[in-house]
Motif scaffolding. Structure first.
Motif, short mmCIF file in Angstrom:
data_model
loop_
_atom_site.label_atom_id
_atom_site.label_comp_id
_atom_site.label_asym_id
_atom_site.label_seq_id
_atom_site.Cartn_x
_atom_site.Cartn_y
_atom_site.Cartn_z
N ARG A 343 20.60 -20.27 26.58
CA ARG A 343 20.20 -20.67 25.24
C ARG A 343 19.61 -22.08 25.37
N ILE A 344 18.77 -22.44 24.41
CA ILE A 344 18.08 -23.74 24.43
C ILE A 344 18.46 -24.50 23.17
N LEU A 345 18.93 -25.73 23.32
CA LEU A 345 19.22 -26.59 22.18
C LEU A 345 18.12 -27.64 22.08
N SER A 346 17.35 -27.57 21.01
CA SER A 346 16.26 -28.53 20.80
C SER A 346 16.82 -29.82 20.22
N MET A 347 16.49 -30.95 20.83
CA MET A 347 16.94 -32.23 20.32
C MET A 347 16.15 -32.66 19.09
N ALA A 348 14.98 -32.07 18.89
CA ALA A 348 14.13 -32.46 17.76
C ALA A 348 14.72 -32.03 16.43
N ASP A 349 15.27 -30.80 16.37
CA ASP A 349 15.79 -30.30 15.10
C ASP A 349 17.19 -29.72 15.21
N GLY A 350 17.78 -29.73 16.41
CA GLY A 350 19.15 -29.26 16.57
C GLY A 350 19.30 -27.75 16.56
N ARG A 351 18.18 -27.01 16.61
CA ARG A 351 18.27 -25.55 16.57
C ARG A 351 18.57 -24.99 17.96
N VAL A 352 19.28 -23.87 17.97
CA VAL A 352 19.53 -23.13 19.21
C VAL A 352 18.51 -22.00 19.31
N LEU A 353 17.78 -21.96 20.42
CA LEU A 353 16.71 -20.99 20.61
C LEU A 353 17.05 -20.03 21.75
N LEU A 354 16.56 -18.81 21.63
CA LEU A 354 16.73 -17.85 22.73
C LEU A 354 15.74 -18.13 23.84
#
Length: 494
Positions: A343-354
């Protein structure tokens, strides 16, 4: 002229056929048992669920403790000997380990920690110290140079593994099962002539293998030429055969005509694997530093490791390891579970991405050569230049996920990048020399051709038949050569 063809073929064969026979025997073993390695999938499967204590240090403290003057090329948070630890890598094959609880640099690995790392790898199994080494027959890989010295620990699991623990980080970096160790005596260890290493001539190992392969290639080409000259296509010899030879010599002659071309391609492609005279080295390698868009620094990661673990857990991922990445000037934390899922955690918006949006990676790649056009293609299936191999094979440990983004640049070497949409990593960098190596080594030596790889019984039959033909030629050639040498020595004593 014919006489010189015969003489060169004969005397080159006396030495080369012995090594060729060994290469074919060991090559068949390598089809099914590779040189010991710890694949990413194996490593993650043996890690516990990552857990942090309250008050663990933040990334800024970690970076300062590791090296306040230089940014790392890689940052991971994993579990080492039962405790969370940051592993930072720097240019020049340098690794630094930082304790996540205290923020202090980890002490160099000792026997006690090596045993603890082994117990983490195989809980509930008896472990036994086997001493520290700079290298041995199962740890020749240059990929381990940053981890030396290596601490060896034998574990009493079903596979009777021998573990190698990094002297700099405390991680288990290699395992060698009893099956791998046993078969590799006549497998990769013999195929790559590793007996020549560790005896004081390591610097000469590469040239020895290169020129021995070159001599074998020349010998095989001459042999095919001699075989064609001696074969009568339209009429026969007095014996009624198209070949003038009898016994072992006839087997050698006929075998050479049947398998000679394949023999030449295999020995020649083995030579190409050594990158002789740097044929496949790039004169102007494309720098991908701009793809990151900036160094790994704490300012790009406002969310801490504990928060990343919480958000991944909410998304259903039981994290074994965290990895920090900069892509296009933005920070991302990648979480890995025991099966390698991410999983990927974006530091820009805090969303978890597949997975990453292809446009995000495309924009980051464009920064590498912003003044030149590039071609972007998303692959949903393997092709000739991007494909997966069995984990035990030489390059099988490299993860080749799908889908992947292929970016083609208009630089002098026409470089291609493969970008993993699940992690953002640059999986491979292929320029013209490396694509040539794909043809001259990957295809001709391992027959990495998708129609064969996708039909394993067919690939296996092809490789085994090919190897048997090569062994027939080299084995009979060895017998003939040594018979001739024996006669020459006998006449010389008279």
């Amino acid at each position: 002229m014919k006489r010189y063809l015969y003489l060169w073929h004969r005397w080159l064969g006396i030495v080369a056929c012995l090594f060729m026979a060994l290469w074919f025997i060991s090559g068949v073993v390598m089809l099914y048992v590779g040189y010991p390695k710890l694949t990413p999938a194996e490593r993650l499967a043996h890690l516990p669920v990552l857990a942090l204590e309250k008050g663990s240090v933040d990334l800024e403290q970690v970076l300062h403790a590791a090296d306040p003057e230089q940014a790392p090329t890689s940052i991971r948070l994993t579990t080492v000997a039962g405790a969370p630890r940051y592993i930072l890598e720097y240019p020049g094959l340098r690794k630094v380990a930082i304790e996540a609880d205290s923020g202090l640099q980890a002490l160099p690995t000792d026997q006690v920690e090596a045993l603890a790392a082994a117990r983490q790898f195989a809980p509930g199994v008896a472990v036994r110290d086997r001493g520290a080494v700079q290298g041995d027959m199962w740890s020749q890989s240059r990929a381990l140079d940053a981890d030396r010295p290596l601490y060896r620990v034998a574990i009493a699991d079903a596979e009777r593994r021998l573990l190698y623990v990094s002297g700099s980080t405390g991680e288990v970096v290699r395992d060698a099962t009893a099956t791998e160790r046993g078969w590799n005596w006549i497998g990769a260890w013999l195929h790559w002539l590793y007996p020549l290493r560790g005896i004081g001539i390591d610097g000469a190992w590469g040239p020895i293998v290169t020129y021995l392969s070159l001599a074998a290639t020349l010998m095989a080409v001459l042999g095919l030429a001699v075989g064609l000259l001696r074969w009568r296509f339209t009429r026969t010899y007095r014996s009624g055969s198209h070949s003038p030879y009898q016994g072992v010599a006839r087997w050698h002659h006929v075998g050479g005509l049947l398998f000679g071309v394949l023999l030449i391609t295999w020995i020649f492609s083995g030579l190409m694997s050594m990158n002789p005279w740097k044929l496949f080295s790039s004169a102007q390698p494309l720098s991908v530093a701009a793809y990151q868009g900036g160094p790994l620094n704490a300012a790009a990661f406002p969310l801490g490791a504990d928060e990343a673990l919480r958000r991944f857990a909410e998304d259903g991922l039981r994290v074994r390891e965290l990895e920090w990445r900069m892509i296009g000037g933005k920070g991302y934390v990648i979480g890995y579970d025991s099966a390698g899922r991410t999983r990927i955690l974006s530091m820009a918006d805090g969303r978890v991405l597949l997975q990453f949006n292809p446009g995000t990676l495309q924009q980051a790649a464009w920064a590498i050569r912003p003044e030149r056009p590039m071609i972007v293609q998303q692959l949903a299936a393997y092709d000739f230049y991007y494909y997966a191999r069995e984990p035990h094979s030489m390059m099988g440990h490299l993860e080749q996920r799908l889908p992947v983004l292929r970016v083609r640049f208009d630089d002098p070497a026409r470089t291609w990048l493969h970008l993993d949409l699940h992690t953002g990593a640059v999986v491979s960098q292929l320029d013209q020399p490396r694509r040539a190596s794909r043809w001259l080594f990957g295809l001709l030596h391992s027959w990495d051709w998708l129609p064969l790889l996708a039909n394993r019984p067919l690939w296996d039959l092809w490789m085994i038949l090919f190897s048997a033909g090569g062994l027939l030629i080299s084995g009979t050639g060895m017998v003939l050569g040594w018979r001739r040498l024996g006669r020459s020595l006998k006449w010389g004593r008279r």
